[in-house]
Enzyme design. Structure first.
Site, PDB file in Angstrom:
ATOM      1  N   ARG A  64       4.203   2.362  -2.356  1.00 33.27           N
ATOM      2  CA  ARG A  64       4.430   2.922  -3.687  1.00 33.27           C
ATOM      3  C   ARG A  64       4.716   1.770  -4.647  1.00 33.27           C
ATOM      4  NH1 ARG A  64       2.136   6.682  -2.270  1.00 33.27           N
ATOM      5  NH2 ARG A  64       2.739   8.861  -2.158  1.00 33.27           N
ATOM      6  N   THR A  73       0.852  -1.194   0.000  1.00 34.15           N
ATOM      7  CA  THR A  73       0.000   0.000   0.000  1.00 34.15           C
ATOM      8  C   THR A  73       0.890   1.248   0.000  1.00 34.15           C
ATOM      9  OG1 THR A  73      -0.095  -0.019   2.415  1.00 34.15           O
ATOM     10  CG2 THR A  73      -1.931  -1.071   1.261  1.00 34.15           C
ATOM     11  N   HIS A 102      -5.127   2.768  -5.693  1.00 32.99           N
ATOM     12  CA  HIS A 102      -4.567   3.815  -4.828  1.00 32.99           C
ATOM     13  C   HIS A 102      -5.674   4.482  -3.992  1.00 32.99           C
ATOM     14  CE1 HIS A 102      -0.705   6.381  -4.537  1.00 32.99           C
ATOM     15  NE2 HIS A 102      -1.398   6.506  -3.419  1.00 32.99           N
ATOM     16  N   ASP A 119      -2.326  -1.871  -3.604  1.00 30.39           N
ATOM     17  CA  ASP A 119      -3.105  -0.634  -3.733  1.00 30.39           C
ATOM     18  C   ASP A 119      -2.370   0.346  -4.641  1.00 30.39           C
ATOM     19  OD1 ASP A 119      -5.328   1.108  -3.005  1.00 30.39           O
ATOM     20  OD2 ASP A 119      -3.802   2.326  -2.010  1.00 30.39           O
ATOM     21  N   GLU A 157       1.126   2.949 -12.449  1.00 26.74           N
ATOM     22  CA  GLU A 157      -0.256   3.358 -12.152  1.00 26.74           C
ATOM     23  C   GLU A 157      -0.632   4.714 -12.756  1.00 26.74           C
ATOM     24  OE1 GLU A 157      -0.030   3.498  -7.728  1.00 26.74           O
ATOM     25  OE2 GLU A 157      -0.538   5.618  -7.935  1.00 26.74           O
ATOM     26  N   PHE A 181      -5.740   5.722   1.079  1.00 31.28           N
ATOM     27  CA  PHE A 181      -5.845   6.986   1.830  1.00 31.28           C
ATOM     28  C   PHE A 181      -7.279   7.500   1.896  1.00 31.28           C
ATOM     29  CE2 PHE A 181      -6.941  10.292  -1.272  1.00 31.28           C
ATOM     30  CZ  PHE A 181      -6.880   9.548  -2.444  1.00 31.28           C
TER      31      PHE A 181
HETATM   32  P1  NAD Z   1       6.810   7.487   7.674  1.00 25.28           P
HETATM   33  O1  NAD Z   1       7.831   8.446   7.190  1.00 25.28           O
HETATM   34  O2  NAD Z   1       6.109   7.744   8.968  1.00 25.28           O
HETATM   35  O3  NAD Z   1       7.438   6.009   7.755  1.00 25.28           O
HETATM   36  C1  NAD Z   1       8.287   5.483   6.780  1.00 25.28           C
HETATM   37  C2  NAD Z   1       9.265   4.552   7.471  1.00 25.28           C
HETATM   38  O4  NAD Z   1      10.084   3.952   6.485  1.00 25.28           O
HETATM   39  C3  NAD Z   1      10.192   5.290   8.465  1.00 25.28           C
HETATM   40  O5  NAD Z   1      10.182   4.634   9.718  1.00 25.28           O
HETATM   41  C4  NAD Z   1      11.549   5.206   7.788  1.00 25.28           C
HETATM   42  O6  NAD Z   1      12.641   5.108   8.719  1.00 25.28           O
HETATM   43  C5  NAD Z   1      11.406   3.915   7.001  1.00 25.28           C
HETATM   44  N1  NAD Z   1      12.410   3.784   5.968  1.00 25.28           N
HETATM   45  C6  NAD Z   1      13.126   4.745   5.323  1.00 25.28           C
HETATM   46  N2  NAD Z   1      14.006   4.184   4.474  1.00 25.28           N
HETATM   47  C7  NAD Z   1      13.834   2.858   4.581  1.00 25.28           C
HETATM   48  C8  NAD Z   1      14.463   1.728   3.973  1.00 25.28           C
HETATM   49  N3  NAD Z   1      15.466   1.902   3.075  1.00 25.28           N
HETATM   50  N4  NAD Z   1      14.045   0.499   4.319  1.00 25.28           N
HETATM   51  C9  NAD Z   1      13.068   0.327   5.231  1.00 25.28           C
HETATM   52  N5  NAD Z   1      12.440   1.344   5.853  1.00 25.28           N
HETATM   53  C10 NAD Z   1      12.829   2.581   5.530  1.00 25.28           C
HETATM   54  O7  NAD Z   1       5.778   7.356   6.469  1.00 25.28           O
HETATM   55  P2  NAD Z   1       4.269   6.819   6.554  1.00 25.28           P
HETATM   56  O8  NAD Z   1       3.355   7.963   6.801  1.00 25.28           O
HETATM   57  O9  NAD Z   1       4.234   5.630   7.416  1.00 25.28           O
HETATM   58  O10 NAD Z   1       4.038   6.387   5.024  1.00 25.28           O
HETATM   59  C11 NAD Z   1       4.728   5.286   4.463  1.00 25.28           C
HETATM   60  C12 NAD Z   1       4.511   5.276   2.967  1.00 25.28           C
HETATM   61  O11 NAD Z   1       3.134   5.010   2.691  1.00 25.28           O
HETATM   62  C13 NAD Z   1       4.762   6.632   2.274  1.00 25.28           C
HETATM   63  O12 NAD Z   1       6.121   6.774   1.922  1.00 25.28           O
HETATM   64  C14 NAD Z   1       3.878   6.568   1.063  1.00 25.28           C
HETATM   65  O13 NAD Z   1       4.644   6.109  -0.028  1.00 25.28           O
HETATM   66  C15 NAD Z   1       2.839   5.520   1.410  1.00 25.28           C
HETATM   67  N6  NAD Z   1       1.465   6.046   1.416  1.00 25.28           N
HETATM   68  C16 NAD Z   1       0.525   5.434   0.645  1.00 25.28           C
HETATM   69  C17 NAD Z   1      -0.788   5.895   0.634  1.00 25.28           C
HETATM   70  C18 NAD Z   1      -1.869   5.217  -0.176  1.00 25.28           C
HETATM   71  O14 NAD Z   1      -2.965   5.785  -0.331  1.00 25.28           O
HETATM   72  N7  NAD Z   1      -1.675   4.029  -0.696  1.00 25.28           N
HETATM   73  C19 NAD Z   1      -1.124   6.997   1.417  1.00 25.28           C
HETATM   74  C20 NAD Z   1      -0.141   7.588   2.202  1.00 25.28           C
HETATM   75  C21 NAD Z   1       1.154   7.110   2.200  1.00 25.28           C
END
Ligand code: NAD
Length: 335
Positions: free
Chosen positions: A234, A232, A295, A258, A263, A298
């Site tokens: 990217r 969910t 997608h 998702d 996409e 959210f």
């Molecule tokens: P966040 O920044 O709170 O958490 C991301 C985590 O990933 C952090 O703990 C970070 O340390 C970790 N990270 C960074 N580099 C890494 C690596 N190389 N390997 C493993 N972990 C690593 O972000 P979040 O709010 O939890 O969102 C996470 C992701 O969800 C976003 O980056 C976005 O792509 C995705 N997202 C998707 C939707 C959707 O509708 N599908 C909506 C919002 C966010």
């Protein structure tokens, strides 16, 4: 401030207009995506509001900057679609909505796990056709299963908390450890160990160069046979062709997406009267154990309200010259 809002759907308009209390900003809504072609629409706007599939490459950024745009207000948390170096060189200010509802995305990830496991997507169709047979719908207890969470930030931590409630064993991989997850009993391990020991792997890390195609042939090779893979986060975290191969061999037992690598050409639009040209995507749809949503993780009322309110607040901060907590400081990027 005059703001050109791109990729506008009716729901964006509803929530942004409600958040724009007293009409403080002059929001002009455009349905098309922002790209080089549509950048002409930004003439006379000091601010642009964009979403995840708008094309914010160097050429488009140059064109909008030439039109007088100074602020780029993203209605998303992720900013992997922005050419940050170009934005910095053009002296654009970049703001985003870092957290609008981590619950929305985490709950959607869990919905995918439950649907795939109990075959809800298949049962729905069967019952409507008067087929009440149970063959092929056998699931498993989530209780006691091992779930590997890759990226234990806001969304990953909430996913972990929900799955902890189901009685799952939690493994985590992240570049930094989250004490909230450790408090749930999550064990941080290497990616290799996580892949080898997990019944379910759920991706919640950002898309950055280090995580591009994190799940490819090598990772799949390390996984348990019949693994359930959920993305969910990217699309480009997954090499779709490698995953398709894994589905064909049975190594991947379930796939919930998702987000999808390509996409941009598909999601957020009604293409039901068109022939989809993406053969990789169409192949995925033929598997009974693949569940895809467009997608929408959210997409809850709470999230849309928070996105709209934060976006308006970000624009106001910029207009009034205040420090914006949601600004991405581009000058800190390496030249
Ligand atoms: P966040 O920044 O709170 O958490 C991301 C985590 O990933 C952090 O703990 C970070 O340390 C970790 N990270 C960074 N580099 C890494 C690596 N190389 N390997 C493993 N972990 C690593 O972000 P979040 O709010 O939890 O969102 C996470 C992701 O969800 C976003 O980056 C976005 O792509 C995705 N997202 C998707 C939707 C959707 O509708 N599908 C909506 C919002 C966010």
């Amino acid at each position: 401030m005059k703001v050109a809002v791109f990729s506008t759907k009716s729901y964006d308009r509803t929530f942004l207009e409600a958040a724009n209390v007293g009409g403080q900003h002059d929001l002009v809504f455009f349905e098309p995506r922002l790209n080089l072609e549509t950048s002409v629409l930004t003439a006379g706007f000091p601010a642009v509001c964009a979403f995840v599939n708008d094309s914010l490459d160097a050429k488009t950024l140059r064109a909008i900057a030439q039109n007088g745009v100074r602020l780029l207000a993203l209605r998303s948390a992720g900013f992997n679609h922005v050419d940050l170096a170009a934005a910095r060189d053009l002296d654009l200010t970049l703001v985003r909505v870092p957290a609008y509802s981590p619950y929305a995305v985490a709950e959607h990830a869990v919905a995918m796990i439950l649907s795939l496991n109990r075959k809800i997507h298949r049962a729905y169709n069967r019952i409507r056709e008067g087929n009440f047979a149970l063959d092929g719908l056998l699931g498993f207890d989530l209780h006691g299963k091992t779930v590997g969470i890759v990226g234990t930030g806001r969304i990953g931590a909430i996913t972990a908390k929900i799955l902890h409630g189901f009685g799952c064993r939690l493994l985590g991989y992240d570049v930094s450890q989250n004490p909230d997850c450790e408090a749930l009993g999550m064990e941080y391990v290497s990616l290799q160990e996580l892949f080898a020991a997990s019944d379910i792997v759920s991706l919640h890390c950002p898309l950055i160069p280090e995580t591009y195609h994190l799940i490819g042939a090598g990772a799949i090779e390390q996984m348990k046979p019949g693994i359930m893979l959920i993305n969910t986060s990217r699309g480009q975290l997954i090499n779709t062709k490698a995953v398709t191969k894994g589905l064909k061999s049975g190594k991947i037992g379930y796939l919930g997406l998702d987000v999808y690598e390509q996409e941009t050409d598909l999601f957020f639009e009604d293409l039901s009267n068109q022939v989809i040209q993406d053969d990789v995507f169409q192949r995925l749809l033929t598997f009974p154990n693949v569940l895809i949503t467009g997608h929408q993780a959210f997409f809850t009322e709470e999230a849309l309200k928070n996105i709209a309110e934060s976006t308006i607040a970000n624009i106001t901060d910029f207009e009034q010259g205040r420090t914006c907590p949601n600004q991405i400081y581009l000058d800190k990027l390496k030249k």
